[in-house]
Design a protein around this motif. Structure first.
Motif, PDB file in Angstrom:
ATOM      1  N   SER A 154       0.823  -1.201   0.000  1.00  0.00           N
ATOM      2  CA  SER A 154       0.000   0.000   0.000  1.00  0.00           C
ATOM      3  C   SER A 154       0.862   1.259   0.000  1.00  0.00           C
ATOM      4  O   SER A 154       1.876   1.305   0.711  1.00  0.00           O
ATOM      5  N   ALA A 174      -5.764  -2.809   3.505  1.00  0.00           N
ATOM      6  CA  ALA A 174      -5.535  -2.639   2.080  1.00  0.00           C
ATOM      7  C   ALA A 174      -6.167  -3.828   1.369  1.00  0.00           C
ATOM      8  O   ALA A 174      -5.938  -4.977   1.758  1.00  0.00           O
ATOM      9  N   VAL A 195      -4.834  -1.998  -5.957  1.00  0.00           N
ATOM     10  CA  VAL A 195      -4.778  -1.874  -4.509  1.00  0.00           C
ATOM     11  C   VAL A 195      -5.706  -0.738  -4.091  1.00  0.00           C
ATOM     12  O   VAL A 195      -5.607   0.380  -4.614  1.00  0.00           O
ATOM     13  N   TRP A 250      -6.809   1.292  -0.678  1.00  0.00           N
ATOM     14  CA  TRP A 250      -6.140   1.397   0.625  1.00  0.00           C
ATOM     15  C   TRP A 250      -6.874   2.261   1.652  1.00  0.00           C
ATOM     16  O   TRP A 250      -6.305   2.650   2.652  1.00  0.00           O
ATOM     17  N   ASP A 251      -8.116   2.520   1.462  1.00  0.00           N
ATOM     18  CA  ASP A 251      -8.871   3.292   2.449  1.00  0.00           C
ATOM     19  C   ASP A 251     -10.181   2.564   2.716  1.00  0.00           C
ATOM     20  O   ASP A 251     -10.795   2.018   1.793  1.00  0.00           O
TER      21      ASP A 251
END
Length: 232
Positions: free
Chosen positions: A55, A62, A69, A71-72
C-alpha cells in the motif's frame, strides 16, 4: 473473478481493519486474509516494511484485487459495492443511501475524542477505565451523545434492528464503535444498547471477535492503561 486479498492488522486492536473484514465476511464475499502483526509503527518496523510493499500509505487495511490496490476503508466499501451490486451493501433507496454514506463519512472523519480515549481492544473489559473517561472527558461524552442521536434517527427512520433495517456498510462501519462501548462500559440508552447487541451478534462480527480472542498477542504500546492482559 480473481480472489481478493485483505491486509489487516491485529484483530484485537485494528478498528480500521475490522470494518472491511466484517463487511466482506457478513456479506459472503470471498477473500484471503493477510494478517500483518503490529510490532510498532516506526518507519523501520516489520509492519511498515511489509505494508510498504503493498500500500502507498503503509497502513491497514488494504484490499488487493489483481493489480489493483484499494487502501482506504471507505474506498474499499465503495469498491465492493460496485463489484457486488447484488449484495445490497448500500440501501436500495437513494435517500437512505445518501444518509448511509453521510453516516459513514462522519464516522470516517469524526469522533476523535472517543477514538483517542477509548482505543479498540476486543479482549479487554475496562469499565473502571471507562468510568473515569466518562467523568473527566467531555469530548467523549459529546461523541457518545452524537452517536446516540445519529443511531436513534436512523433506527427510527428505518425500523431497525440495524441502522437501515438489514445489514449494510453503515453497520460494518460502526461495528468497532460498538466494540468500544462494550469494552469500556460507556452508558447509552436501552434502545442503543439493543442496537450494539444486534451488531455484536452478527456472524461476521462474532467471527472477528473470536479471531481477536485467539490472538493472545498483548501489545504494550496499544494498551497504556494496563500492564498485562486479563488472565483466563
Amino acid at each position: 473473478m480473481q480472489q481478493m486479498q485483505l491486509y489487516i492488522g491485529n484483530k484485537n486492536y485494528s478498528s480500521w481493519s475490522m470494518r472491511p473484514w466484517v463487511l466482506m465476511r457478513q456479506a459472503g464475499i470471498a477473500f484471503d486474509e493477510v494478517l500483518v502483526r503490529f510490532d510498532s509503527f516506526d518507519a523501520g518496523s516489520e509492519f511498515k516494511q511489509r505494508l510498504a510493499a503493498v500500500s502507498p500509505t503503509g497502513k491497514v487495511p488494504a484490499l488487493v484485487h489483481g493489480d489493483l490496490v484499494v487502501w482506504d476503508t471507505l474506498a474499499i466499501a465503495e469498491y465492493l459495492a460496485e463489484q457486488f451490486p447484488g449484495r445490497a451493501l448500500w440501501p436500495a433507496d437513494a435517500g437512505a443511501r445518501a444518509m448511509a454514506r453521510s453516516a459513514c463519512a462522519e464516522m470516517h472523519s469524526g469522533f476523535g475524542a472517543l477514538r483517542s480515549a477509548c482505543p479498540m481492544n476486543i479482549e479487554a473489559r475496562l469499565p473502571e477505565v471507562g468510568a473515569l473517561i466518562w467523568r473527566d472527558q467531555p469530548g467523549v461524552r459529546a461523541d457518545v451523545a452524537r452517536l446516540v442521536a445519529l443511531w436513534t434517527q436512523l433506527l427510527e427512520a428505518h425500523g431497525g434492528p440495524l441502522l437501515f433495517g438489514g445489514f449494510s456498510i453503515a453497520d460494518a462501519y460502526f461495528a468497532p464503535v460498538c466494540a468500544r462501548l462494550v469494552t469500556y462500559g460507556l452508558p447509552v440508552p436501552p434502545h442503543i444498547a439493543a442496537y450494539v447487541e444486534q451488531v455484536m451478534a452478527l456472524p461476521g462480527v462474532q467471527a472477528w471477535v473470536q479471531g481477536a480472542l485467539a490472538e493472545n498477542d498483548f501489545r504494550e504500546f496499544e494498551e497504556p492503561y494496563r500492564l498485562r492482559p486479563a488472565q483466563g
